[in-house]
Design a protein around this motif. Structure first.
Motif, PDB file in Angstrom:
ATOM      1  N   LEU A 269       0.823  -1.215   0.000  1.00  0.00           N
ATOM      2  CA  LEU A 269       0.000   0.000   0.000  1.00  0.00           C
ATOM      3  C   LEU A 269       0.860   1.268   0.000  1.00  0.00           C
ATOM      4  O   LEU A 269       0.409   2.320  -0.459  1.00  0.00           O
ATOM      5  CB  LEU A 269      -0.904   0.022   1.234  1.00  0.00           C
ATOM      6  CG  LEU A 269      -2.067  -0.971   1.310  1.00  0.00           C
ATOM      7  CD1 LEU A 269      -2.757  -0.856   2.662  1.00  0.00           C
ATOM      8  CD2 LEU A 269      -3.061  -0.726   0.186  1.00  0.00           C
ATOM      9  N   ALA A 270       2.072   1.164   0.512  1.00  0.00           N
ATOM     10  CA  ALA A 270       2.922   2.341   0.664  1.00  0.00           C
ATOM     11  C   ALA A 270       3.231   2.967  -0.695  1.00  0.00           C
ATOM     12  O   ALA A 270       3.358   2.286  -1.712  1.00  0.00           O
ATOM     13  CB  ALA A 270       4.214   1.955   1.371  1.00  0.00           C
ATOM     14  N   HIS A 271       3.332   4.279  -0.690  1.00  0.00           N
ATOM     15  CA  HIS A 271       3.601   5.028  -1.924  1.00  0.00           C
ATOM     16  C   HIS A 271       4.626   6.098  -1.601  1.00  0.00           C
ATOM     17  O   HIS A 271       5.276   6.054  -0.543  1.00  0.00           O
ATOM     18  CB  HIS A 271       2.305   5.624  -2.475  1.00  0.00           C
ATOM     19  CG  HIS A 271       1.438   6.261  -1.425  1.00  0.00           C
ATOM     20  ND1 HIS A 271       1.520   7.587  -1.077  1.00  0.00           N
ATOM     21  CD2 HIS A 271       0.494   5.718  -0.608  1.00  0.00           C
ATOM     22  CE1 HIS A 271       0.658   7.848  -0.114  1.00  0.00           C
ATOM     23  NE2 HIS A 271       0.025   6.739   0.203  1.00  0.00           N
ATOM     24  N   LYS A 272       4.788   7.051  -2.488  1.00  0.00           N
ATOM     25  CA  LYS A 272       5.827   8.060  -2.313  1.00  0.00           C
ATOM     26  C   LYS A 272       5.682   8.783  -0.970  1.00  0.00           C
ATOM     27  O   LYS A 272       4.605   9.230  -0.599  1.00  0.00           O
ATOM     28  CB  LYS A 272       5.755   9.087  -3.447  1.00  0.00           C
ATOM     29  CG  LYS A 272       6.865  10.129  -3.386  1.00  0.00           C
ATOM     30  CD  LYS A 272       6.766  11.105  -4.549  1.00  0.00           C
ATOM     31  CE  LYS A 272       7.873  12.158  -4.466  1.00  0.00           C
ATOM     32  NZ  LYS A 272       7.779  13.147  -5.563  1.00  0.00           N
ATOM     33  N   GLY A 273       6.781   8.884  -0.275  1.00  0.00           N
ATOM     34  CA  GLY A 273       6.786   9.576   1.011  1.00  0.00           C
ATOM     35  C   GLY A 273       6.425   8.699   2.186  1.00  0.00           C
ATOM     36  O   GLY A 273       6.377   9.172   3.325  1.00  0.00           O
ATOM     37  N   VAL A 274       6.164   7.398   1.937  1.00  0.00           N
ATOM     38  CA  VAL A 274       5.777   6.479   3.006  1.00  0.00           C
ATOM     39  C   VAL A 274       6.845   5.396   3.145  1.00  0.00           C
ATOM     40  O   VAL A 274       7.222   4.752   2.162  1.00  0.00           O
ATOM     41  CB  VAL A 274       4.411   5.820   2.727  1.00  0.00           C
ATOM     42  CG1 VAL A 274       4.057   4.839   3.846  1.00  0.00           C
ATOM     43  CG2 VAL A 274       3.325   6.875   2.586  1.00  0.00           C
ATOM     44  N   ARG A 275       7.321   5.199   4.370  1.00  0.00           N
ATOM     45  CA  ARG A 275       8.309   4.149   4.645  1.00  0.00           C
ATOM     46  C   ARG A 275       7.739   3.244   5.721  1.00  0.00           C
ATOM     47  O   ARG A 275       7.232   3.717   6.738  1.00  0.00           O
ATOM     48  CB  ARG A 275       9.626   4.757   5.106  1.00  0.00           C
ATOM     49  CG  ARG A 275      10.703   3.722   5.432  1.00  0.00           C
ATOM     50  CD  ARG A 275      11.972   4.371   5.970  1.00  0.00           C
ATOM     51  NE  ARG A 275      12.604   5.223   4.971  1.00  0.00           N
ATOM     52  CZ  ARG A 275      13.736   5.891   5.212  1.00  0.00           C
ATOM     53  NH1 ARG A 275      14.311   5.806   6.405  1.00  0.00           N
ATOM     54  NH2 ARG A 275      14.268   6.638   4.269  1.00  0.00           N
TER      55      ARG A 275
END
Length: 385
Positions: A269-275
Protein backbone atom coordinates in the motif's frame (compact mmCIF):
# COMPACT_ATOMS: atom_id res chain seq x y z
CA UNK A 1 23.77 -5.36 44.29
CA UNK A 2 22.87 -8.34 42.17
CA UNK A 3 19.35 -8.15 40.76
CA UNK A 4 17.27 -10.63 38.79
CA UNK A 5 14.47 -8.89 36.90
CA UNK A 6 11.86 -11.31 35.53
CA UNK A 7 9.80 -10.07 32.56
CA UNK A 8 7.52 -12.42 30.66
CA UNK A 9 5.95 -10.68 27.68
CA UNK A 10 3.42 -12.78 25.77
CA UNK A 11 1.66 -10.34 23.41
CA UNK A 12 3.42 -7.03 22.87
CA UNK A 13 6.73 -5.32 23.64
CA UNK A 14 5.71 -2.77 26.29
CA UNK A 15 6.48 -4.94 29.32
CA UNK A 16 9.94 -5.73 27.92
CA UNK A 17 10.94 -2.13 27.20
CA UNK A 18 9.62 -0.81 30.51
CA UNK A 19 11.63 -3.51 32.31
CA UNK A 20 14.69 -2.74 30.21
CA UNK A 21 14.49 0.95 31.11
CA UNK A 22 14.39 0.07 34.81
CA UNK A 23 17.37 -2.24 34.34
CA UNK A 24 19.18 0.54 32.49
CA UNK A 25 18.69 2.86 35.49
CA UNK A 26 20.32 0.29 37.78
CA UNK A 27 23.78 1.20 36.46
CA UNK A 28 26.57 0.16 38.77
CA UNK A 29 24.78 -3.05 39.73
CA UNK A 30 24.82 -6.56 38.28
CA UNK A 31 21.46 -7.03 36.57
CA UNK A 32 20.11 -10.17 34.96
CA UNK A 33 17.04 -9.57 32.80
CA UNK A 34 15.14 -12.85 32.49
CA UNK A 35 12.85 -12.88 29.45
CA UNK A 36 10.63 -15.51 27.91
CA UNK A 37 9.07 -14.33 24.66
CA UNK A 38 10.29 -14.08 21.06
CA UNK A 39 13.66 -12.37 20.82
CA UNK A 40 13.64 -8.58 20.55
CA UNK A 41 16.73 -7.02 19.05
CA UNK A 42 17.17 -4.29 21.63
CA UNK A 43 20.46 -2.79 22.76
CA UNK A 44 21.41 -3.73 26.32
CA UNK A 45 23.67 -1.63 28.57
CA UNK A 46 26.92 -3.26 29.69
CA UNK A 47 25.71 -3.96 33.23
CA UNK A 48 22.66 -5.94 32.03
CA UNK A 49 22.81 -9.58 30.97
CA UNK A 50 19.75 -11.09 29.28
CA UNK A 51 18.85 -14.64 30.28
CA UNK A 52 16.45 -16.04 27.73
CA UNK A 53 14.05 -18.79 28.69
CA UNK A 54 12.38 -20.81 25.91
CA UNK A 55 9.73 -18.49 24.49
CA UNK A 56 5.99 -18.60 25.16
CA UNK A 57 3.53 -16.29 23.40
CA UNK A 58 -0.22 -15.83 23.02
CA UNK A 59 -2.24 -15.28 19.86
CA UNK A 60 -3.69 -11.89 18.97
CA UNK A 61 -6.97 -12.65 20.80
CA UNK A 62 -5.37 -13.81 24.07
CA UNK A 63 -6.99 -17.23 23.66
CA UNK A 64 -4.12 -19.69 23.20
CA UNK A 65 -0.54 -19.92 24.41
CA UNK A 66 2.14 -21.52 22.26
CA UNK A 67 5.89 -21.96 22.34
CA UNK A 68 8.41 -20.40 20.00
CA UNK A 69 10.47 -23.61 20.31
CA UNK A 70 8.89 -25.54 17.44
CA UNK A 71 11.01 -28.64 18.03
CA UNK A 72 9.74 -29.09 21.60
CA UNK A 73 6.35 -29.83 23.11
CA UNK A 74 4.67 -27.25 25.30
CA UNK A 75 5.16 -29.43 28.39
CA UNK A 76 8.87 -29.82 27.57
CA UNK A 77 9.25 -26.07 27.34
CA UNK A 78 7.50 -25.56 30.67
CA UNK A 79 9.74 -28.08 32.40
CA UNK A 80 12.88 -26.56 30.89
CA UNK A 81 11.88 -23.01 31.85
CA UNK A 82 11.08 -24.02 35.42
CA UNK A 83 14.40 -25.82 35.90
CA UNK A 84 16.51 -23.11 34.28
CA UNK A 85 14.90 -20.37 36.35
CA UNK A 86 15.37 -22.25 39.61
CA UNK A 87 18.95 -23.16 38.72
CA UNK A 88 19.65 -19.51 37.97
CA UNK A 89 18.68 -18.51 41.51
CA UNK A 90 20.79 -21.27 42.99
CA UNK A 91 23.78 -20.04 41.01
CA UNK A 92 23.41 -16.27 41.29
CA UNK A 93 21.92 -15.75 44.79
CA UNK A 94 20.54 -12.26 43.98
CA UNK A 95 19.92 -9.51 46.49
CA UNK A 96 16.69 -8.55 44.73
CA UNK A 97 14.13 -10.42 42.65
CA UNK A 98 12.01 -7.96 40.66
CA UNK A 99 8.92 -9.63 39.19
CA UNK A 100 7.18 -7.68 36.46
CA UNK A 101 3.34 -7.78 36.73
CA UNK A 102 2.90 -11.04 38.70
CA UNK A 103 0.72 -11.67 40.70
CA UNK A 104 -1.51 -9.00 39.10
CA UNK A 105 -1.08 -10.84 35.80
CA UNK A 106 0.77 -13.77 34.21
CA UNK A 107 -1.15 -16.26 36.37
CA UNK A 108 -0.19 -19.04 33.96
CA UNK A 109 3.48 -18.66 34.92
CA UNK A 110 2.91 -19.36 38.61
CA UNK A 111 4.15 -22.90 37.90
CA UNK A 112 7.71 -21.49 37.55
CA UNK A 113 7.44 -18.45 39.83
CA UNK A 114 5.74 -19.85 42.93
CA UNK A 115 8.44 -22.48 43.67
CA UNK A 116 11.06 -19.72 43.69
CA UNK A 117 8.95 -17.37 45.81
CA UNK A 118 8.30 -20.14 48.35
CA UNK A 119 11.96 -21.14 48.42
CA UNK A 120 13.01 -17.52 49.00
CA UNK A 121 10.52 -17.15 51.84
CA UNK A 122 11.73 -20.40 53.46
CA UNK A 123 15.36 -19.17 53.10
CA UNK A 124 16.37 -22.21 51.06
CA UNK A 125 17.39 -19.86 48.22
CA UNK A 126 19.22 -17.40 50.42
CA UNK A 127 18.21 -13.92 51.52
CA UNK A 128 16.54 -12.19 48.57
CA UNK A 129 14.08 -9.29 48.68
CA UNK A 130 11.14 -9.73 46.32
CA UNK A 131 9.56 -6.74 44.58
CA UNK A 132 6.55 -6.54 42.26
CA UNK A 133 6.97 -4.09 39.36
CA UNK A 134 3.56 -2.90 38.17
CA UNK A 135 2.29 -0.50 35.52
CA UNK A 136 -0.39 2.13 36.07
CA UNK A 137 -3.65 0.43 35.04
CA UNK A 138 -4.85 -3.16 35.41
CA UNK A 139 -6.91 -5.02 32.85
CA UNK A 140 -10.47 -5.98 33.74
CA UNK A 141 -10.98 -9.48 35.16
CA UNK A 142 -13.96 -11.82 34.76
CA UNK A 143 -14.14 -12.46 38.52
CA UNK A 144 -12.66 -9.38 40.24
CA UNK A 145 -13.33 -10.65 43.77
CA UNK A 146 -11.47 -13.95 43.27
CA UNK A 147 -8.68 -12.20 41.38
CA UNK A 148 -8.07 -9.61 44.09
CA UNK A 149 -8.14 -12.24 46.84
CA UNK A 150 -5.49 -14.30 45.04
CA UNK A 151 -3.30 -11.23 44.46
CA UNK A 152 -3.53 -10.12 48.10
CA UNK A 153 -2.69 -13.62 49.37
CA UNK A 154 0.41 -13.90 47.16
CA UNK A 155 1.64 -10.33 47.72
CA UNK A 156 1.36 -10.52 51.49
CA UNK A 157 2.91 -14.00 51.66
CA UNK A 158 5.87 -13.74 49.29
CA UNK A 159 6.62 -10.12 48.35
CA UNK A 160 8.42 -7.38 50.24
CA UNK A 161 7.27 -4.31 48.25
CA UNK A 162 5.03 -3.21 45.40
CA UNK A 163 6.39 -0.55 43.05
CA UNK A 164 3.69 1.12 40.94
CA UNK A 165 5.16 2.85 37.90
CA UNK A 166 2.75 5.77 37.78
CA UNK A 167 2.23 9.28 39.05
CA UNK A 168 -0.65 9.13 41.56
CA UNK A 169 -1.71 12.65 40.56
CA UNK A 170 -2.68 11.21 37.16
CA UNK A 171 -3.81 7.66 37.98
CA UNK A 172 -3.86 5.55 41.12
CA UNK A 173 -3.77 1.79 41.34
CA UNK A 174 -6.88 1.73 43.54
CA UNK A 175 -8.90 2.91 40.53
CA UNK A 176 -8.51 -0.55 38.98
CA UNK A 177 -7.77 -2.60 42.12
CA UNK A 178 -10.15 -2.10 45.03
CA UNK A 179 -8.23 -3.85 47.83
CA UNK A 180 -5.12 -1.71 48.02
CA UNK A 181 -5.75 -1.13 51.73
CA UNK A 182 -5.37 -4.89 52.31
CA UNK A 183 -1.81 -4.90 50.96
CA UNK A 184 0.48 -5.20 53.98
CA UNK A 185 3.80 -4.49 52.22
CA UNK A 186 4.98 -1.01 51.16
CA UNK A 187 3.18 0.36 48.08
CA UNK A 188 5.43 2.89 46.37
CA UNK A 189 4.58 5.14 43.42
CA UNK A 190 7.76 5.63 41.41
CA UNK A 191 6.46 7.92 38.68
CA UNK A 192 6.06 6.75 35.09
CA UNK A 193 8.92 4.93 33.39
CA UNK A 194 9.84 7.05 30.37
CA UNK A 195 13.20 7.30 28.59
CA UNK A 196 14.26 10.83 27.68
CA UNK A 197 15.33 11.84 24.16
CA UNK A 198 18.80 13.26 23.55
CA UNK A 199 18.80 17.09 23.30
CA UNK A 200 19.96 16.96 19.67
CA UNK A 201 17.67 14.11 18.63
CA UNK A 202 15.43 16.17 16.33
CA UNK A 203 18.22 17.84 14.37
CA UNK A 204 20.31 14.66 14.18
CA UNK A 205 17.55 12.42 12.87
CA UNK A 206 16.03 14.91 10.44
CA UNK A 207 19.51 15.46 9.04
CA UNK A 208 20.05 11.72 8.76
CA UNK A 209 16.74 11.31 6.92
CA UNK A 210 17.28 14.33 4.69
CA UNK A 211 14.11 16.05 5.95
CA UNK A 212 14.20 19.85 5.97
CA UNK A 213 12.94 21.92 8.88
CA UNK A 214 10.04 23.18 6.76
CA UNK A 215 8.91 19.65 5.85
CA UNK A 216 6.42 17.55 7.84
CA UNK A 217 7.30 14.19 9.37
CA UNK A 218 4.59 11.93 10.81
CA UNK A 219 5.61 8.84 12.77
CA UNK A 220 3.06 6.05 13.15
CA UNK A 221 3.46 3.03 15.40
CA UNK A 222 1.48 0.09 16.73
CA UNK A 223 3.32 -1.27 19.76
CA UNK A 224 4.12 -4.94 19.31
CA UNK A 225 2.07 -5.00 16.14
CA UNK A 226 -0.37 -7.86 16.63
CA UNK A 227 -3.44 -5.66 16.10
CA UNK A 228 -1.79 -2.65 14.49
CA UNK A 229 -3.04 -3.18 10.93
CA UNK A 230 -6.49 -1.89 11.93
CA UNK A 231 -4.95 1.55 12.44
CA UNK A 232 -2.06 1.54 9.98
CA UNK A 233 -3.86 0.40 6.82
CA UNK A 234 -6.41 3.25 6.81
CA UNK A 235 -3.59 5.62 7.73
CA UNK A 236 -1.64 4.74 4.57
CA UNK A 237 -4.83 5.20 2.52
CA UNK A 238 -5.50 8.52 4.22
CA UNK A 239 -1.99 9.71 3.46
CA UNK A 240 -2.80 9.78 -0.28
CA UNK A 241 -5.56 12.31 0.43
CA UNK A 242 -3.58 14.75 2.55
CA UNK A 243 -3.15 18.05 0.76
CA UNK A 244 -0.31 20.11 2.22
CA UNK A 245 1.85 22.81 0.70
CA UNK A 246 4.94 21.49 2.47
CA UNK A 247 6.60 18.18 1.62
CA UNK A 248 5.43 15.50 4.02
CA UNK A 249 6.78 12.12 5.06
CA UNK A 250 5.16 9.18 6.86
CA UNK A 251 7.37 6.68 8.68
CA UNK A 252 5.55 3.61 9.99
CA UNK A 253 6.84 1.19 12.62
CA UNK A 254 4.55 -1.83 12.64
CA UNK A 255 6.05 -3.61 15.65
CA UNK A 256 8.00 -6.87 15.49
CA UNK A 257 4.99 -9.13 15.97
CA UNK A 258 2.78 -7.97 13.09
CA UNK A 259 1.97 -10.94 10.85
CA UNK A 260 4.01 -11.35 7.69
CA UNK A 261 0.88 -11.03 5.54
CA UNK A 262 -0.21 -7.75 7.16
CA UNK A 263 3.31 -6.33 7.00
CA UNK A 264 3.67 -7.19 3.31
CA UNK A 265 0.25 -5.69 2.58
CA UNK A 266 1.26 -2.42 4.22
CA UNK A 267 4.41 -2.31 2.12
CA UNK A 268 2.32 -2.87 -1.00
CA UNK A 269 0.00 0.00 0.00
CA UNK A 270 2.92 2.34 0.66
CA UNK A 271 3.60 5.03 -1.92
CA UNK A 272 5.83 8.06 -2.31
CA UNK A 273 6.79 9.58 1.01
CA UNK A 274 5.78 6.48 3.01
CA UNK A 275 8.31 4.15 4.64
CA UNK A 276 7.30 0.93 6.43
CA UNK A 277 9.55 -1.01 8.77
CA UNK A 278 9.05 -3.27 11.75
CA UNK A 279 11.25 -1.78 14.45
CA UNK A 280 13.95 0.70 15.32
CA UNK A 281 16.14 1.13 18.40
CA UNK A 282 15.98 4.88 17.69
CA UNK A 283 12.22 5.25 18.07
CA UNK A 284 12.37 8.00 20.69
CA UNK A 285 14.56 10.11 18.37
CA UNK A 286 12.04 9.57 15.56
CA UNK A 287 9.27 10.93 17.78
CA UNK A 288 11.39 13.91 18.78
CA UNK A 289 12.12 14.59 15.11
CA UNK A 290 8.47 14.25 14.06
CA UNK A 291 5.68 16.82 13.86
CA UNK A 292 2.93 14.34 14.73
CA UNK A 293 2.60 10.86 16.23
CA UNK A 294 -0.21 8.48 15.24
CA UNK A 295 -0.36 5.39 17.42
CA UNK A 296 -2.19 3.20 19.83
CA UNK A 297 -2.28 4.12 23.53
CA UNK A 298 -0.08 1.63 25.32
CA UNK A 299 1.93 2.63 28.39
CA UNK A 300 5.29 3.04 26.65
CA UNK A 301 3.95 4.92 23.65
CA UNK A 302 2.04 7.37 25.84
CA UNK A 303 5.10 7.96 27.99
CA UNK A 304 7.17 8.57 24.84
CA UNK A 305 4.60 11.12 23.73
CA UNK A 306 4.90 12.91 27.07
CA UNK A 307 8.71 12.77 27.08
CA UNK A 308 9.04 14.21 23.56
CA UNK A 309 6.04 16.59 23.84
CA UNK A 310 4.97 15.67 20.31
CA UNK A 311 1.39 16.37 19.14
CA UNK A 312 -0.34 13.00 19.05
CA UNK A 313 -3.38 11.15 17.78
CA UNK A 314 -4.05 7.85 19.57
CA UNK A 315 -6.39 4.98 18.81
CA UNK A 316 -6.79 2.97 22.03
CA UNK A 317 -7.09 -0.78 21.70
CA UNK A 318 -10.62 -1.96 22.43
CA UNK A 319 -9.46 -5.34 23.78
CA UNK A 320 -9.51 -4.01 27.34
CA UNK A 321 -10.07 -0.83 29.35
CA UNK A 322 -6.36 -0.13 29.92
CA UNK A 323 -5.50 1.92 26.83
CA UNK A 324 -8.79 3.82 26.76
CA UNK A 325 -8.49 4.68 30.46
CA UNK A 326 -4.96 6.05 29.98
CA UNK A 327 -5.79 7.94 26.79
CA UNK A 328 -8.82 9.58 28.38
CA UNK A 329 -6.76 10.85 31.34
CA UNK A 330 -4.11 12.29 29.05
CA UNK A 331 -6.62 13.82 26.66
CA UNK A 332 -8.08 15.84 29.55
CA UNK A 333 -4.65 17.46 29.90
CA UNK A 334 -4.60 18.35 26.21
CA UNK A 335 -1.45 16.35 25.40
CA UNK A 336 -3.14 14.06 22.85
CA UNK A 337 -6.35 13.56 20.89
CA UNK A 338 -8.28 10.28 20.79
CA UNK A 339 -9.36 8.67 17.51
CA UNK A 340 -12.56 6.61 17.47
CA UNK A 341 -13.65 3.90 15.02
CA UNK A 342 -15.35 6.38 12.71
CA UNK A 343 -12.17 8.46 12.49
CA UNK A 344 -10.38 5.57 10.76
CA UNK A 345 -12.21 6.20 7.49
CA UNK A 346 -9.40 7.41 5.19
CA UNK A 347 -10.98 10.70 4.14
CA UNK A 348 -11.92 11.61 7.71
CA UNK A 349 -8.50 10.56 9.00
CA UNK A 350 -6.76 12.65 6.33
CA UNK A 351 -8.67 15.74 7.49
CA UNK A 352 -7.84 15.07 11.15
CA UNK A 353 -4.14 14.67 10.36
CA UNK A 354 -4.14 17.82 8.28
CA UNK A 355 -5.52 19.82 11.21
CA UNK A 356 -3.17 18.13 13.68
CA UNK A 357 -0.12 19.18 11.66
CA UNK A 358 -0.86 22.80 12.48
CA UNK A 359 -1.34 22.39 16.22
CA UNK A 360 -1.42 24.80 19.08
CA UNK A 361 1.72 24.62 21.25
CA UNK A 362 1.74 21.52 23.44
CA UNK A 363 0.74 22.31 27.03
CA UNK A 364 3.34 21.71 29.69
CA UNK A 365 2.08 19.17 32.20
CA UNK A 366 3.57 18.29 35.56
CA UNK A 367 3.76 14.49 35.40
CA UNK A 368 6.57 12.52 37.00
CA UNK A 369 8.37 10.64 34.19
CA UNK A 370 11.38 9.58 36.29
CA UNK A 371 10.05 6.16 37.25
CA UNK A 372 13.13 4.21 36.23
CA UNK A 373 15.67 6.28 38.15
CA UNK A 374 13.28 6.63 41.10
CA UNK A 375 12.96 2.84 41.20
CA UNK A 376 16.74 2.44 41.27
CA UNK A 377 17.13 5.07 44.00
CA UNK A 378 14.39 3.51 46.12
CA UNK A 379 15.96 0.05 45.93
CA UNK A 380 19.39 1.43 46.79
CA UNK A 381 18.02 3.41 49.74
CA UNK A 382 16.12 0.36 50.96
CA UNK A 383 19.34 -1.67 51.07
CA UNK A 384 21.20 1.10 52.89
CA UNK A 385 18.48 1.43 55.49
Amino acid sequence: MKIIHYCQYIWGVGHFFRSLEICRALAGHDVLLVTGGPQINASLPDHVREVRLPGIMTDRNYTNLSTTEKSKSFDQVKRERKKRLYDLFNKEAPDFFIVELYPFGRKFFQYELDPILKAIRSKSLGSTRVVCSLRDILVKKKDPEAFEKRVIDILNSYFDALLVHADPDLVRIDETFSRVDDILIPVVYTGFVAPKPAPDARERLRGLLGIGQDEFLVVASAGGGKVGATLLEPLVSAWRQIDLENSHHLHIFTGPFMSEAEFNHLQELAHKGVRVQRFTNDFLAYLKAADLSVSMAGYNTCMNILATRIPALVWPSSQDREQGFRAERLSRLGVLKILNEGDLHPSRLAAIIGRALSPDPQPRVDIDLNGAINTAKWLEAWVES
